[in-house]
Structure formats: C-alpha cells, structure tokens
Design an enzyme around this catalytic site. Structure first.
Site, PDB file in Angstrom:
ATOM      1  N   GLU A 150      -3.865   2.027  -2.962  1.00 31.09           N
ATOM      2  CA  GLU A 150      -3.906   3.472  -2.692  1.00 31.09           C
ATOM      3  C   GLU A 150      -2.955   4.234  -3.613  1.00 31.09           C
ATOM      4  OE1 GLU A 150      -5.315   5.461   0.875  1.00 31.09           O
ATOM      5  OE2 GLU A 150      -4.354   3.863   1.974  1.00 31.09           O
TER       6      GLU A 150
ATOM      7  N   ASN B 295       0.883  -1.172   0.000  1.00 34.03           N
ATOM      8  CA  ASN B 295       0.000   0.000   0.000  1.00 34.03           C
ATOM      9  C   ASN B 295       0.920   1.222   0.000  1.00 34.03           C
ATOM     10  OD1 ASN B 295      -1.374   2.328   0.903  1.00 34.03           O
ATOM     11  ND2 ASN B 295      -3.068   1.068   1.651  1.00 34.03           N
TER      12      ASN B 295
ATOM     13  N   ASP C 128       2.710   4.797   4.920  1.00 35.76           N
ATOM     14  CA  ASP C 128       2.433   4.305   6.276  1.00 35.76           C
ATOM     15  C   ASP C 128       2.432   2.764   6.321  1.00 35.76           C
ATOM     16  OD1 ASP C 128       0.163   4.584   4.697  1.00 35.76           O
ATOM     17  OD2 ASP C 128      -1.073   5.522   6.236  1.00 35.76           O
ATOM     18  N   HIS C 129       2.457   2.146   5.149  1.00 32.98           N
ATOM     19  CA  HIS C 129       2.559   0.688   5.041  1.00 32.98           C
ATOM     20  C   HIS C 129       3.964   0.307   4.563  1.00 32.98           C
ATOM     21  CE1 HIS C 129      -1.925  -0.201   5.035  1.00 32.98           C
ATOM     22  NE2 HIS C 129      -1.906   1.113   4.880  1.00 32.98           N
TER      23      HIS C 129
ATOM     24  N   ASN D   3      -7.219  -4.310   5.476  1.00 27.29           N
ATOM     25  CA  ASN D   3      -7.718  -3.444   6.544  1.00 27.29           C
ATOM     26  C   ASN D   3      -8.390  -4.241   7.666  1.00 27.29           C
ATOM     27  OD1 ASN D   3      -7.115  -0.610   6.555  1.00 27.29           O
ATOM     28  ND2 ASN D   3      -8.082  -0.475   4.544  1.00 27.29           N
TER      29      ASN D   3
ATOM     30  N   ASP E 255      -4.300  -4.745   0.772  1.00 25.37           N
ATOM     31  CA  ASP E 255      -4.556  -4.149   2.083  1.00 25.37           C
ATOM     32  C   ASP E 255      -5.962  -4.556   2.488  1.00 25.37           C
ATOM     33  OD1 ASP E 255      -5.068  -2.643   4.304  1.00 25.37           O
ATOM     34  OD2 ASP E 255      -4.569  -0.710   3.382  1.00 25.37           O
TER      35      ASP E 255
ATOM     36  N   ASP F 195      -1.867  -6.115   5.783  1.00 27.78           N
ATOM     37  CA  ASP F 195      -1.527  -6.382   4.377  1.00 27.78           C
ATOM     38  C   ASP F 195      -1.180  -7.854   4.266  1.00 27.78           C
ATOM     39  OD1 ASP F 195      -1.350  -3.495   3.158  1.00 27.78           O
ATOM     40  OD2 ASP F 195      -0.371  -3.413   5.121  1.00 27.78           O
TER      41      ASP F 195
END
Lengths: 257, 257
Positions: free
Chosen positions: B36, B9, B248-249, B149, B147, B219
């Site tokens: 993303e 991501n 951030d991933h 989530n 991802d 992930d």
DNA sequence: GATTCCCCGG
DNA sequence: CCGGGGAATC
C-alpha cells in the site's frame, strides 16, 4: 495601561494551530484579529486559545473566509457582519473592549480587475466606508484592521510597475481604501515607518517569494486619532512566515501606551 | 551470514516516510517489503531510502495498492505482477537476492463476502497458488510475504466468533491460503509462536483498536523448507503502530542465520 | 503552493 | 479514522 493588538491572516486556523499557538505565546498580543479561519463556528478550536488565556469570538463559514478575535480581556459587545449585508460571507467581526472598538475585516480579494468578485470587493469597501460614520465616532478610540487586500501605495508592492492597475493595486481599490481612511483613520505602520518597503503577504505560488521578498503590504491596522496618538510602535513580525508550514501572510502588531 | 526480512503495510509511503525512515534506521532489516505504497513510480521517494543504504524496487499506481522492496543488497532479478495478470492492479513484486527469491504481495481486501472484490480476492489467491509451482521450487529458498488480508486461523483475530465467516476469516479465504502453504510454505511467525495471539493490523475505524488490541494477524512471512530451517526468530514489532501518525499495520520481522 | 471540502477505499 | 485525488479559491 499598555496594550497591543495584532492582525494575522492565518489561512486556515486549524492548519495553522501549532504555529499560531507558539506565536501567541511569544508575541502575547492582548488582542489578535484573525482572518481566513476557514472553519464553521462549531469546529472553531476555541479551547486551544482559551488555554492561553484568550477569550474567543468567531464568525465563520464552511471552507472559506471566516474571522475571529482573540482577546485577553472579555468583550463588552460583539457584532458580526456588515449592514446592510456582506453577501452571506463571514468577513466582518467587531468587538468592544475597554480600549475601544476593534473591527476585524477580511476584504474580498477580487480575483481579477473587472471580475464580478472585483466589483463585490469595491462594494464591500464602500460599505465599510458607509458603516463607519453610521456606527462610530472618529474622536473615539477605534481600530479597523485585517486583510484589506489592497496595497495602499506603490511602496507597498514588490514590483509596482508590473502590478500597476492590477488587483490589489488598482486606483479604484486604493481610492476606496482612502475614503475609509479619510473619515478619520490612519495606517499605523505607515505612520511609524513612512518610507519602509515592508510586506505582510508573500504569495505561495511565486517561487521563493518570501526568500526573495516579493510581497505585498495588504494587512493593515488603521486607527482613529486617540489611538494614533497612543500608538508607540507598529511592526511587521516577519518570523512566522519563515517557519515550517506557514500562512502566506505574517502578523502585524501595534503597541499602545 | 545472518540476515533479516520485514514486511510492512505502510498505508501510503509518502505519508509514512518519517516514521518509516526512523523505523528502518532502528530495525535495519536487510530486506523490507512494503505494501500500500499508494504512489506512482515517478513519485516514489527512492532517494530517502537510498540515503539509508537501500536499493529500491517498486511497482505502484495512482491512489491505491502499490508494492515495494527495499534491500541492502542489489537484486539480481526483479519481476512485477502476476501471470496471467492481476487486473492492472499493482499488488505483486518479486526480487531475487543471493538469499533467494522474495515475493511481496498485497492481497485484495475483498470488501465483503460475496462482493465482486471478494471473488477477485479468491481468484488472486488462486493465481498465487498456481504461480508458485510454475516459477519456484519448494526445495529452494523462497519467501512469500506481505499483507495477505487473511487471518489464517481463529487465533489470528481478536473476536473469532464475531468475525466467523466474515471477510479475512471466511473458510474459502483460509482454504485458498492453505493451498498456497500446502505447496511448501510455512508461516514463520506461527512456527516460532504456536500459541500467541499477536496481531499485525488494527483498524483505524474501531475506536482505540490498538490500545484495546482489537486486531488481526494478516501480515505474514511464509518460507520454504530451507528458510524455515534457517529462521531463528520471527516477531511482530508493535512499536510503530503506537507512534504518532501510524499506519494501521505494524511490521513483522524474520531473522535467518 | 497550500488551504478547505467531498469522494473513494481500507 | 486516515490515506490519496480532484475541485475551487487565493
């Protein structure tokens, strides 16, 4: 003792910080006048400059305008704004050093001839002309510098025919600048280079403007007689405009003996 | 022949481009699934990846979401979106390679438990669960990655007590993920590391989250039996999260013989 | 074309 | 905290 002064419209101090710090290390002006800092005083990156040995004086607002003076020596006196006023816009900062007063200006751009902003620009220039005799003496050392947003003559624009009568080249703006100079200030770059077509600003919006040298000379260093005499060099440092993520302006530097 | 697949991501392909290209050069996965991307198809920086020898498949929209698959070999078939539909959001992209189908998902985050977006998340996971038996065979090689989530278990969050019942850890989300896996998919990282507390996402908003390892493992690389058998390694590459301007991933990589 | 701010979303 | 987008300004 020799010293130097620079003026640089940075178009955002924060966005320009890496480039600006590199340039200050290299060029090492004793005084640097910045315009368009675009930052409120509480967010001014003062420590970055202090780390390079500069005292920092700044007068900013949110988003727009903003002026700053960086100096290797401490100022004895600092004054912000214009009397009677500059419409709440952060465009004027003056500081007194052992070498004399330095007045740093960010003159309004004026948008278009006839626009309300253009009338404000003329008014602003007029207020500068009125302020000078009130506060200073042309026999004393004084620098008035910054982004004047006026190209003093046709030599100072890439295409004077196309620009004739347009903003930054309009006769009323030039007359207003001439009244400021008539009080007792000379354009140091022009003194040292009477014939040079050398610009200090190249619009981002014009494709390849810098590469094709389609510019304007609107960043000036004006000085009173004692400093005209003491000035042994005034040049445009074209390098920063060629680097990555440049300002649309580049610095002008004057050296004094 | 050995091959590898990664999921990452990127939180904006354009913002992540330098980091991503560096990482691709080093890690050189045969297939990279990105989530993303946050870019419309006409602005997808395809040539940058093509220069590294990747074929690019992308499904984006303005501002949000967006998925892409980069692959060293050309896809025989590509499919976008979910049947009957994914609410016009660019969250699903599948491609068929010689090694089998790869389904790249960006599962909605869900904002908060009970929020409209959370119900949409459950619905989305349910649609994935329904789509699998309709389109695929658990006996055939298939990767479902991206991802999700959802942190599959309490081992997959930094503070399971604090997060209990919250978004990404809610029993309904975990049950929805389990239904997907129950069809015939296994979590490759967890197969190879049954006990490891290893995260793939650390929130920007939590101060020092990466340094303090306050993360989530959301992930995932899920695989059907033939690829579970062929998988000889699945790891989290923690390095990109520690670099300048990180997502951030961080990527997860699986290797197959 | 490149600042800045302010909004949205994670 | 950081991404993208839109508005305003130069």
């Amino acid at each position: 003792m020799a010293w130097s002064l620079a003026t640089f419209n940075v178009n955002g101090v924060r966005a320009r910080l890496p480039l600006l710090l590199d340039w200050l290390k290299k060029a090492a002006p004793d005084v640097a006048c910045l315009q368009e800092t675009k930052v409120m005083d509480e967010d001014f990156p003062a420590t970055a400059f202090e780390d390079l040995g500069y005292h920092t004086y700044f007068h900013g607002q949110k988003s727009f305008n903003g002026v700053a003076i960086l100096s290797k020596s401490e100022a004895a006196e600092v004054a912000q704004g214009l009397e009677p006023g500059d419409g709440g816009q952060a465009r004027v900062l003056a500081a007194r050093f052992k070498t004399g007063w330095v007045v740093n200006l960010y003159v309004p751009q004026g948008r278009e001839v006839g626009h309300e902003a253009w009338h404000y620009k003329l008014e602003f220039l007029d207020q500068v002309a009125q302020m000078l005799p009130r506060r200073f003496d042309p026999q004393e050392p004084l620098i008035v510098t910054g982004d004047m947003n006026v190209a003093p003559s046709d030599l100072d624009v890439y295409d004077p025919k196309r620009m004739a009568g347009k903003v930054s080249c309009h006769p009323d703006e030039r007359a207003a600048l001439e009244r400021i100079e008539a009080w007792g200030l000379a354009d140091l770059f022009r003194c040292h280079h009477p014939e040079d077509k050398q610009f200090t600003f190249w619009d981002y919006r014009l494709p390849q403007s810098f590469k094709r040298d389609l510019g304007w000379r609107i960043d000036l260093i004006l000085a009173t007689a004692p400093l005209v005499k003491a000035c042994n060099e005034c040049l445009v440092d074209t390098e920063p405009r060629g680097l990555a993520k440049p300002s649309d302006h580049t610095p002008v530097v004057a050296r004094f003996e």
